[in-house]
Design an enzyme around this catalytic site. Sequence first.
Site, PDB file in Angstrom:
ATOM      1  CB  VAL A   1      94.553  45.587  68.873  1.00 33.64           C
ATOM      2  CG1 VAL A   1      93.427  46.366  69.608  1.00 33.64           C
ATOM      3  CG2 VAL A   1      95.323  45.622  70.730  1.00 33.64           C
ATOM      4  CB  CYS A   2      92.341  47.564  66.118  1.00 33.72           C
ATOM      5  SG  CYS A   2      91.192  47.959  64.985  1.00 33.72           S
ATOM      6  CB  THR A   3      92.803  46.782  60.867  1.00 34.36           C
ATOM      7  OG1 THR A   3      93.329  48.388  61.365  1.00 34.36           O
ATOM      8  CG2 THR A   3      91.558  47.592  61.008  1.00 34.36           C
TER       9      THR A   3
END
Length: 232
Positions: free
Chosen positions: A102-104
């Site tokens: 998720v995300c970075t």
Amino acid sequence: MNTPLHIGILLFPDVTQLDLTGPFEVFARTPDVVCHLVWKEKQPVRSDRGLMLMPGCDFSDCPPLDVICVPGGPGQIALMSDSETLRFLRRQAEQAQFITSVCTGSLVLGAAGLLSGYRATSHWSSRDQLALLGAEPVDARVVRDRNRLTGAGVTSGIDFALTLVAEIRGHDVAQAIQLQMEYDPEPPFNAGSPHSALPEQVETARAQMADFIAVRRRATELAARNLAQNKA
């Protein structure tokens, strides 16, 4: 009765808690799933906004995982050169059915060499950095490429998790969980993406994040060099 699936979410200092707790809420409601919060040691871990979270297992006693999930957050920068964490991810990836983020968190997977040749996404401010790690950046909320499943920024973790549950337990189960959670977004503003926010809002956000994104890019460039050296 299905065989229980073991899902491991990496918990690390300065994680963005919603990157982690959004998917955890979905997975914890999923039948025949055991969800583990994993870190180097079984001590409370502070998120980037101050929420304390407790890992349930460490790298040494974590069971073989069917699903690996790496959330993002400022602490992701340090992980990209953390050889112990990268080794743990590579080791677990050898038998995992799905390798996710998720995300970075996708940049951490990339630093571990687990996204080379795969399509993936990340937070909009840093998505382009995936290319430095051999991945193909995709502007989408959830991206699946074979057994890699990546979510974009923060709140997309819920979308990502429901998508994964549909894969492992079926669409009926995923839809039932979505209903239980009353996940029916109606945001008060149409400003949650560079595609919908006003241009001046996007530019302001970019300016506010510029110094931090530069630090992240340097960490990504270092990770890319390390990957290249390991392949040589």
